[in-house]
Scaffold this active site. Structure first.
Site, mmCIF file in Angstrom:
data_model
loop_
_atom_site.group_PDB
_atom_site.id
_atom_site.type_symbol
_atom_site.label_atom_id
_atom_site.label_comp_id
_atom_site.label_asym_id
_atom_site.label_seq_id
_atom_site.Cartn_x
_atom_site.Cartn_y
_atom_site.Cartn_z
ATOM 1 N N LYS A 113 1.056 -1.244 0.157
ATOM 2 C CA LYS A 113 0.200 -0.163 -0.025
ATOM 3 C C LYS A 113 0.917 1.234 -0.024
ATOM 4 O O LYS A 113 2.040 1.209 0.499
ATOM 5 C CB LYS A 113 -0.724 -0.138 1.300
ATOM 6 N N HIS A 146 -6.873 -13.370 -7.239
ATOM 7 C CA HIS A 146 -7.581 -12.702 -6.479
ATOM 8 C C HIS A 146 -9.004 -12.437 -6.757
ATOM 9 O O HIS A 146 -9.457 -12.614 -8.152
ATOM 10 C CB HIS A 146 -7.143 -10.989 -6.560
#
Length: 444
Positions: A168, A287
């Site tokens: 992130k 994902h």
């Protein structure tokens, strides 16, 4: 006046497609639908309509019906039960003959079973709760590129869950700074770092630059720690050709694992990539971006366990499967139900865990469930207990949010994990002593 050879006109679906006396075959694909009929529509008619519209039926009798054997090809609703505690909701069980489906194509399976019927006028809402995939059909799929055991052997990591971390901020970092964050996490003790699902190839960071800097970070961390490291390089792209190009580059760099968003990328692309990964020794991380669009509503759409089964057939070595404890929704028993469907070879029917059918995967490799989303170091005892050793625990903010930085955050997670695994192996109860175990670990 010419005699007509068949009776034209509209007739009730239940006359043809509701067959409670039918005994399903070992080769049938079985589906459990949660049907909410429109007011005034009988349950049998709504359920039969679902069976018809997802197989051979149309709204009227057509003369070409006489040119084929409907009995051989039609889907059949063979059982209906009312849902306890819900008004006007039923579970309809439908059996589909195997001949309706193309071999080795999840795309075709879904187009048939859920392609058209969900917009149907007679049903107010419809949800596909579970599928039974017969061995005769599952054997036409390659399945996961490698599976759990081969992955452990490749990584040389045994007897504990694997640790990951999503880098992130997910968007906006340059490739060099991104690689720097990867290196810090891996150096601190994580096994994997991860591209976020929406990191593909944007103006601020093109894919090739990211792959190069991440590979550099990977090898540097491996050299320092003596452990095998991985970074899920997201190969998802706008076309299948571009996706494979990225996977080829990852292979040339010698990295162990790539990644794909299987719902937004599509099952055809996913199966293509899974085949490439098996042929070229790459692990494949999956994902599930977009899953909640399909599976969040309780009475309409598709349960995630169906998407998970489809992924095991299409191919993937890891898949995100909720956390039970973090920021994202997921009930414990239901989650464990589909986690077992991903990992185990044989799963008994168990309605309390949402498993409607006994599923035999006949030795298809398993998929590692990935717990990710709002979890942090204090969740470690619960996660170790719930998911067991065959899992990947991913802490994004739970690693990078450490006040001292990424590497200390990674150290904290690794220490907590090792402490929990050791405590469990010594026979301590993680549920009651978890916080105490973490506190003890802090003082090492």
């Amino acid at each position: 006046k010419a005699r007509v050879g068949f009776k034209a006109g509209v007739k009730d679906y239940r006359l043809t497609y509701y067959t409670p006396e039918y005994e399903n075959k070992d080769t049938d694909i079985l589906a459990a639908f949660r049907v909410t009929p429109q007011p005034g529509v009988p349950a049998e008619e709504a359920a039969a309509a679902v069976a018809a519209e997802s197989s051979t039926g149309t709204w009227t009798t057509v003369w070409t019906d006489g040119l084929t054997s409907l009995d051989r090809y039609k889907g059949r609703c063979y059982h209906i039960e009312a849902v306890v505690g819900e008004e006007n909701q039923y579970i309809a069980y439908v059996a589909y003959p195997l001949d309706l489906f193309e071999e080795g194509s999840v795309t075709n399976m879904f187009t048939s079973i859920v392609g058209n019927v969900f917009g149907f006028x007679x049903x107010r809402a419809l949800r596909l709760e579970d599928l039974r995939i017969p061995p005769a059909y599952s054997k036409t799929f390659q399945g996961p590129p490698h599976g759990i055991q081969v992955e452990r052997d490749k990584l040389n990591k045994y007897g504990r869950p694997l640790l990951g971390c999503t880098i992130k901020p997910k968007l906006g970092l340059s490739a060099k700074n991104y690689g720097r964050a990867v290196y810090e996490c891996l150096r601190g003790g994580l096994d994997f770092t991860k591209d976020d699902e929406n990191v593909n190839s944007q103006p601020f960071m093109r894919w090739r630059d990211r792959f190069l800097f991440c590979a550099e970070a990977l090898y540097k961390a491996q050299a320092e720690t003596g452990e095998i490291k991985g970074h899920y390089l997201n190969a998802t792209a706008g076309t299948c050709e571009e996706m494979i190009k990225r996977a080829v580059f990852a292979r040339e760099l010698g990295v162990p694992i790539v990644m794909h968003d299987y719902l937004t990328g599509g099952f055809t692309a996913n199966t293509t990539l899974a085949h490439y990964c098996r042929d070229n020794g790459l692990l494949l991380h999956i994902h599930r971006a977009m899953h909640a669009v399909i599976d969040r509503q309780k009475n309409h759409g598709m349960h995630f366990r169906v998407l998970a089964k489809a992924l095991r057939m299409s191919g993937g070595d890891h898949i995100h499967s909720g956390t039970v404890v973090g920021k994202l929704e997921g009930e414990r028993e239901m989650t464990l139900g589909f986690v077992d469907l991903l990992r185990d070879d044989y799963i008994e029917k168990d309605r309390s865990r949402g498993i409607f059918f006994t599923q035999d995967w006949v030795s298809m490799p398993g998929v590692l469930p990935v717990a990710s989303g709002g979890i942090h170091v204090w969740h470690m005892p619960a996660l170790t207990e719930i998911f067991g050793d065959d899992s990947v625990l991913q802490f994004g903010g739970g690693t990078l949010g450490h006040p001292w930085g990424n590497a200390p955050g990674a150290v904290a997670n690794r220490v907590a994990l090792e402490a929990c695994v050791q405590a469990r192996n010594e026979g301590r109860d993680l549920a009651s002593e978890g916080n105490e175990i973490i506190r003890e670990a802090c003082s090492w």
